[in-house]
Design a protein around this motif. Structure first.
Motif, PDB file in Angstrom:
ATOM      1  N   GLY A 131       0.803  -1.223   0.000  1.00 26.93           N
ATOM      2  CA  GLY A 131       0.000   0.000   0.000  1.00 26.93           C
ATOM      3  C   GLY A 131       0.832   1.268   0.000  1.00 26.93           C
ATOM      4  N   LEU A 132       2.032   1.196  -0.551  1.00 31.51           N
ATOM      5  CA  LEU A 132       2.915   2.363  -0.618  1.00 31.51           C
ATOM      6  C   LEU A 132       2.587   3.164  -1.881  1.00 31.51           C
ATOM      7  N   ALA A 133       1.924   4.268  -1.717  1.00 33.42           N
ATOM      8  CA  ALA A 133       1.485   5.070  -2.863  1.00 33.42           C
ATOM      9  C   ALA A 133       2.681   5.698  -3.558  1.00 33.42           C
ATOM     10  N   LEU A 134       2.722   5.560  -4.892  1.00 29.24           N
ATOM     11  CA  LEU A 134       3.748   6.217  -5.701  1.00 29.24           C
ATOM     12  C   LEU A 134       3.218   7.582  -6.147  1.00 29.24           C
ATOM     13  N   GLY A 135       4.122   8.538  -6.307  1.00 21.93           N
ATOM     14  CA  GLY A 135       3.703   9.855  -6.757  1.00 21.93           C
ATOM     15  C   GLY A 135       4.505  10.950  -6.091  1.00 21.93           C
ATOM     16  N   ALA A 136       4.044  12.176  -6.291  1.00 24.32           N
ATOM     17  CA  ALA A 136       4.732  13.342  -5.728  1.00 24.32           C
ATOM     18  C   ALA A 136       3.705  14.272  -5.107  1.00 24.32           C
TER      19      ALA A 136
END
Length: 430
Positions: free
Chosen positions: A215-220
């Motif tokens: 559940g580690l969200a990718l993005g900025a």
């Protein structure tokens, strides 16, 4: 080959994601258009840190977990236009989590790149605070039971201007470039798999699947610009604009003249609670007001209020490049606690002067011994400060007026009876 690297080969295991971090960092710096010598790379302990010698930038190799603290100090003292980058592993990031949160809270202008391969790769594959639940390591063969910290969320909540989480595969230089051009604190967490321990203990595991399952969200994520934390401007305008949260300490104006030539080291030692450290601070300010460079270090037991209290001071007409005191020019002892703490140093002296409270036994020493009564005229509370007045009176290194003014500007204010101090300097000035 890039101007940012000294050689193209990198010192990592074949297939390690650290390769992608370095390549993407170099490309981001090239896009940024900075000179290599305007970049300071601070590395932590870990596999990533062995890259120091491959970069053509300035590099600083820190202690485990302390790289962000080192980088923050560097960044706050630099003028605008420099770029400070931190390389840290997931182990160093969680060991030094408080440093990350404080740098984010203050919005220090630096970019932290976290090499999160989810374990301690240099010491055998133990889990860190960023290891996902279920991930198997050398000491958790059944899988880690606790969920990991969400480092990006923690840093962003603390006040970071920019945070991002990316997969450590291919080219992610665009994200690093966004972080580097951010004015303020930026953190990029790069998710990797250690090709030695991570793959061995988790055969067949794919990084993308692991990230999705954890559940580690990718993005900025970024917030509107806010002031960057910097040190106050110097007289010449450096290192940069004043930032928030700084103590507004008054500058020390040069008003007096010192006869000192070269470097003079003094050790002041007495009892805790008798103003030793405060006396040393006052002398330091008086020396600066006389145009000298000063270094000061305090030493006392963890109990603070009992036992010894020792201060080391270096006064110098020239810049102080090394702040340690190997053999002092002067030792001032105001109590039995101070004598006990400094007895080995005093015994080893082959020169210099020992100013000793007259009620104490005279120790064996090669220094000149001067017995003086410090406690009787000034009392225990002011014995250390009174002793420094005697030293200045007998050496002439600083005018007593400088000490008096420093006392008046100190928290003591009008509490210290200035009439106790000698009236005139009487020494040759060292």
């Amino acid at each position: 080959m890039s101007a940012f690297l000294t050689r193209p080969d990198l010192p990592f295991c074949k297939g390690c994601g650290h390769h992608f971090v370095v390549r993407s960092t170099v490309k981001a710096l090239e896009i940024l258009g900075v000179d290599p010598l305007d970049v300071i790379l601070v590395t932590d302990i870990g596999c990533h840190g062995i890259v120091d010698g491959h970069f053509a930038t300035h590099t600083v190799h820190g202690l485990h977990g302390r790289a962000v603290a080192l980088a923050a100090g560097i960044a706050m003292g630099l003028p605008p236009g420099k770029k400070v980058i931190v390389y840290v592993g997931d182990g160093g990031a969680t060991i030094g989590l408080q440093h990350i949160l404080e740098a984010a809270r203050m919005n220090v202008d630096l970019t932290v790149v976290v090499h999160n391969n989810m374990l301690y790769g240099m010491t055998g594959g133990q889990p860190s605070g960023l290891t996902p639940r279920g991930f198997r390591t050398a000491i958790t063969p059944q899988g880690v039971r606790l969920p990991p910290h969400d480092l990006c969320q923690l840093a962003f909540d603390a006040g970071a201007s920019f945070v991002a989480r990316v997969l450590g595969q291919g080219d992610f230089s665009e994200v690093l470039h966004r972080a580097m051009r951010t004015e303020g604190f930026a953190l990029v967490e790069v998710l990797e798999l250690c090709v030695e321990y991570g793959v061995k203990w988790n055969p067949g595991l794919r990084l993308k699947a692991l990230v999705e399952e954890a559940g580690l969200a990718l993005g900025a994520w970024e917030r509107p610009p806010r002031p960057v934390f910097r040190l106050p401007e110097a007289a010449d305008g450096s290192p940069g604009p004043r930032g928030p949260g700084l103590l507004d300490l008054p500058p020390v104006e040069t008003k007096f003249h010192s006869t000192l030539r070269g470097r003079w080291a003094l050790v002041l030692s007495g009892s805790a609670g008798e103003g030793v450290q405060q006396a040393a601070m006052i002398l330091a300010r008086a020396a600066m007001a006389a145009g000298l460079h000063v270094a000061r270090r305090g030493s006392y037991p963890v109990t603070v209020g009992v036992g010894f209290s020792t201060a080391e001071l270096i006064l110098s007409a020239d810049p102080i490049l090394y702040p340690g005191v190997q053999e002092p020019d002067a030792v001032v002892i105001t109590s039995e606690d101070g004598l006990s703490h400094q007895q080995d140093r005093i015994r080893g002296m082959r020169r210099g002067i020992l100013w000793l409270e007259a009620s104490l036994p005279v120790p064996e020493t090669g220094a000149e011994v001067r017995l003086r009564r410090f406690r009787e005229p000034a009392g225990a509370r002011y014995a250390a400060l009174y002793a420094l007045g005697v030293v200045l009176q007998e050496t002439g290194i600083l005018p007593l007026e400088a000490l008096q003014e420093a006392i008046r500007e100190s928290p003591l204010g009008s509490q210290f009876p200035l009439h106790l101090l000698p009236r005139e300097n009487g020494g040759s000035g060292g």
